[in-house]
Design an enzyme around this catalytic site. Sequence first.
Site: not given
Ligand code: MV4
Length: 509
Positions: A116, A200, A235, A292
């Site tokens: 990441k 972040e 998630h 993917r």
């Molecule tokens: C975040 C966020 C808020 N702020 N990053 C969740 C899994 C990973 N792919 C990144 N994720 C998140 N990153 C920042 N800086 C909130 C999430 C997140 C989220 C993102 C996409 C879809 C569902 C989610 C559920 C909870 C938190």
Amino acid sequence: MFSKLLIANRGEIALRVIRACRELGVRSVAVYSEADARAPHVREADEAVLIGPAPSSESYLKGDVIIAAAVRTGAEAIHPGYGFLSEREWFARAVRDAGLVWIGPPAEAIAAMGSKTAARSLAIAAGTPVVPGTTSALRDADEAATVADSFGYPVLLKAAAGGGGKGMRVVHRREDIAAALQSARREATNAFGDDAVYVEKYIVGPRHVEIQVLGDQHGTMLLLGERECSVQRRHQKMIEEAPSIAVSDDLRERMGTAAVAAARAAGYVNAGTCEFLLDATGAFYFLEMNTRIQVEHPVTELVTGVDLVQWQLRIAAGERLPFAQQDIRPRGWAMECRITSEDPANSFLPSTGRVHFLHVPSGPGVRWDSGIETGSEISLHYDPMLAKLIVWAPTRIEAIGRMHRALLELTIEGVDTSRDFHLRMMENDDFRRGAIDIQWLEQHLQALSSVAPPRTGVIRAAIAAVLLAERDRSAPQRATATATTGAASAATGNGVSAWTRAGRLDALR
Ligand code: MV4
């Protein structure tokens, strides 16, 4: 085009790839575990190879065994589907080293996006907006606190090797950073064998919007629009749609440009997805790239008319994309519900057992991508997603209405499923207005999951038996069915046949 391809997966995605193979005149080889000997993907493929016992670690994750099966059956290519080995750089490399074609991006692109922090650096260099934060792993809590102070709380600690939300911690105050860093490191070590964590700024209440890209080996990279995936729990996405109600033409253009820049920077080829957070002000931030085919690809197929899985094969075989960006004009609205073997009335507890009865929705604008059939045994060995119900309609509100209708037609007896949850979602005012973000579902789960007391297993089995008997056209059984139906109708007091009720079993609850 290849003459034979091996599918390193199971369930609905294996069937999806088999369908693409058949349409392209490619013979398919399935692989299967002992638990899947009678699974639909094994029967539908032209050939099948047993690769090991039920646990994934002893079958679907055995890259060397799978490659050996491909070589032995004379397959020229391997499609990994999603999950399992689909984003393992070493597997993509091993496939290539065995002289086979990998249906996916180059191993180098998988590696570039797998870390990441590396993906963030790459995106920044490409001019793609990312969430404010670091691009290298934190040394210690002091460094974390200094960085967090500089852009303000709340912040989010994330595992560099992460994805899927593992090794993430929200921190609201400076004094909580040290403990959060320690527990994020522990979780990251357990999940990925790598304790690298970075930080972040935490974006509060965003939407999850992702952009589908499709690139060939000759330098053409097409944008296939966005998907809205904010309805998720822990998630796990539950509902996806295309397009997103929150994305204007102008925003789509800007997010698309950002996605293509990131993909090109990684040397991307084939189908891929850039994930973004979209905040309430319309600002968007690149999160990661999924290297993917994704579970939710059908909603993009339905609005663009582009067969993504077919094109994955054709691109890997060296074909050129025959369309230009202006040929891609998304039309109408598509929506997907993931039908899982989880009980929404019981905290989405995974449910196991045999699918005694299955009635599948159909009719205008309905697509059913499924890995199950009547008689399927649902175990805890694999992902609980049984099928995807996907609809298309001219507008969003019509798509919601059509999904509701299709869910009413759906009957699965034998295991608990998310079907009723999805029905409640289609009826929900916030969802119908599109007023949802990634936190919405977990804040409203209670209301969406409270349904009438569940019917007992005995009644379920009786209903399934009645339905099956009544479907049977033979006279003696029909008489039995009618008699039983009469009793069932009397019991519910609505005087309709059990078969009629097949489409609206919720009326019984
Ligand atoms: C975040 C966020 C808020 N702020 N990053 C969740 C899994 C990973 N792919 C990144 N994720 C998140 N990153 C920042 N800086 C909130 C999430 C997140 C989220 C993102 C996409 C879809 C569902 C989610 C559920 C909870 C938190």
